[in-house]
Design a protein around this motif. Structure first.
Motif, short mmCIF file in Angstrom:
data_model
loop_
_atom_site.label_atom_id
_atom_site.label_comp_id
_atom_site.label_asym_id
_atom_site.label_seq_id
_atom_site.Cartn_x
_atom_site.Cartn_y
_atom_site.Cartn_z
N ALA A 1 0.87 -1.16 -0.20
CA ALA A 1 0.12 0.03 0.05
C ALA A 1 0.95 1.31 -0.16
CB ALA A 1 -0.95 -0.04 1.24
N PHE A 2 0.76 2.19 -1.04
CA PHE A 2 1.72 3.10 -1.18
C PHE A 2 1.00 4.49 -1.11
CE2 PHE A 2 3.55 6.67 -3.64
CZ PHE A 2 5.08 6.35 -3.20
N PHE A 3 1.39 5.34 -0.20
CA PHE A 3 0.78 6.71 0.37
C PHE A 3 1.71 7.71 0.15
CE2 PHE A 3 -0.44 3.24 3.19
CZ PHE A 3 -1.78 3.37 3.28
N GLU A 4 1.01 9.05 -0.41
CA GLU A 4 1.32 10.18 -0.63
C GLU A 4 0.65 11.16 0.21
OE1 GLU A 4 1.80 11.65 -4.49
OE2 GLU A 4 3.08 10.04 -5.01
N ILE B 1 -3.23 -0.86 12.77
CA ILE B 1 -2.62 -1.60 11.71
C ILE B 1 -2.47 -3.04 11.78
CG2 ILE B 1 -0.25 -1.14 12.15
CD1 ILE B 1 -1.86 -0.33 8.73
N MET B 2 -2.22 -3.55 13.19
CA MET B 2 -2.04 -4.90 13.37
C MET B 2 -3.16 -5.71 13.79
SD MET B 2 1.27 -4.83 12.90
CE MET B 2 1.89 -6.60 13.81
N ASP B 3 -4.22 -5.19 13.62
CA ASP B 3 -5.51 -5.66 14.08
C ASP B 3 -5.86 -7.00 13.48
OD1 ASP B 3 -5.97 -3.72 15.92
OD2 ASP B 3 -7.78 -2.93 14.90
N ASP B 4 -5.71 -7.16 12.03
CA ASP B 4 -6.06 -8.38 11.36
C ASP B 4 -4.74 -9.25 10.94
OD1 ASP B 4 -8.49 -7.41 11.38
OD2 ASP B 4 -8.19 -6.13 9.46
N VAL B 5 -3.74 -8.84 11.65
CA VAL B 5 -2.53 -9.80 11.55
C VAL B 5 -2.66 -11.09 12.25
CG1 VAL B 5 0.28 -9.87 11.62
CG2 VAL B 5 -0.83 -7.68 11.08
N ARG B 6 -2.34 -12.07 11.75
CA ARG B 6 -2.65 -13.50 12.42
C ARG B 6 -1.58 -13.54 13.86
NH1 ARG B 6 -2.55 -17.21 7.23
NH2 ARG B 6 -4.34 -16.30 6.19
N THR B 7 -1.92 -14.09 14.71
CA THR B 7 -1.04 -14.65 15.89
C THR B 7 -0.17 -15.52 15.47
OG1 THR B 7 -2.91 -13.69 17.34
CG2 THR B 7 -1.03 -15.20 18.09
N PRO C 1 -6.66 -3.79 2.16
CA PRO C 1 -5.90 -2.56 1.87
C PRO C 1 -6.93 -1.41 2.06
CG PRO C 1 -5.73 -4.13 -0.04
CD PRO C 1 -6.60 -4.76 1.24
N GLU C 2 -8.16 -1.61 2.12
CA GLU C 2 -9.17 -0.24 2.27
C GLU C 2 -9.16 -0.11 3.76
OE1 GLU C 2 -10.74 1.79 0.28
OE2 GLU C 2 -9.34 0.65 -1.29
N LYS C 3 -9.11 -1.08 4.71
CA LYS C 3 -8.95 -0.74 6.10
C LYS C 3 -7.69 0.01 6.36
CE LYS C 3 -9.23 -2.75 10.56
NZ LYS C 3 -9.43 -4.05 11.49
N VAL C 4 -6.39 -0.73 5.71
CA VAL C 4 -5.13 -0.01 5.96
C VAL C 4 -5.37 1.37 5.57
CG1 VAL C 4 -2.85 -0.09 5.31
CG2 VAL C 4 -3.93 -1.99 5.85
N LYS C 5 -5.74 1.79 4.46
CA LYS C 5 -5.99 3.26 3.93
C LYS C 5 -6.63 4.11 5.22
CE LYS C 5 -7.87 5.97 0.44
NZ LYS C 5 -8.55 5.86 -1.09
#
Length: 181
Positions: A22-25, A71-77, A160-164
């Motif tokens: 995911a790229f941001f400006e 940002i880490m909410d959906d990262v697997r344990t 990606p939408e949640k990350v954004k």
């Protein structure tokens, strides 16, 4: 034939998945035009100062920890079974320092052990700041605006939408603290 990396000089790496991107400006504007720093410095918000402050809130220096709420909410344990997979990997931190050419500069990595370092490279999201554009460093003016660029490497289950959404919320929250345009 693969153009992928090896784990070391003797161990090839079989890749079966890569992190996404995911790229941001983000742009900060402080005036309609560049301003004279000798005349106006210290009296107006400076886009570059605000941008540096804003980008510094994204990732913890020295650890690489992403500082964006959610940002880490959906990262697997990490499971014990997964940790066990890293035990027998032939990987040397000192050799890695030489290969990445950090040994003669800082002799330091963000992680102190093999498992943490490899998980940081492969398993967890990471955030990299790529630069700031919009300022001519050969001039001593206050830039009217500048744009910071960064990316987040995404892992399975991260939307990606949640990350954004969480990145935007973080930037808006932090930007409100500097109170420029």
């Amino acid at each position: 034939i693969s153009d992928n990396y090896w784990l070391g000089k003797n161990t090839p790496c079989l890749t079966y998945g890569l992190r996404g991107l995911a790229f941001f400006e983000v742009t900060v504007k402080c005036a309609e035009q560049d301003l004279h720093s000798g005349v106006l410095g210290g009296s107006v918000h400076e886009a570059m100062n605000d941008m540096v402050k804003l980008l510094s809130t994204l990732v913890e220096s020295g650890t690489g920890k992403i500082c964006i709420d959610g940002i880490m909410d959906d990262v697997r344990t990490v499971t014990k079974e997964e940790e066990d997979l890293y035990t027998d990997i032939d990987f040397d931190l000192e050799e890695f320092k030489h290969e990445t050419r950090v040994k003669t500069v800082s002799d330091s990595l963000l992680k102190k052990d093999k498992m943490s370092l490899l998980m940081g490279r492969w398993r967890f999201p990471s955030l990299s700041i790529h630069g700031i554009v919009g300022a001519d460093a050969s001039k001593t003016c206050i830039s009217a605006h500048c744009t910071g660029k960064f990316s987040i490497r995404l892992v399975p289950d991260q939307d990606p939408e949640k990350v954004k959404k969480v990145v935007t919320a973080h930037l808006e929250k932090e930007f409100a603290k500097v109170r420029s345009l």
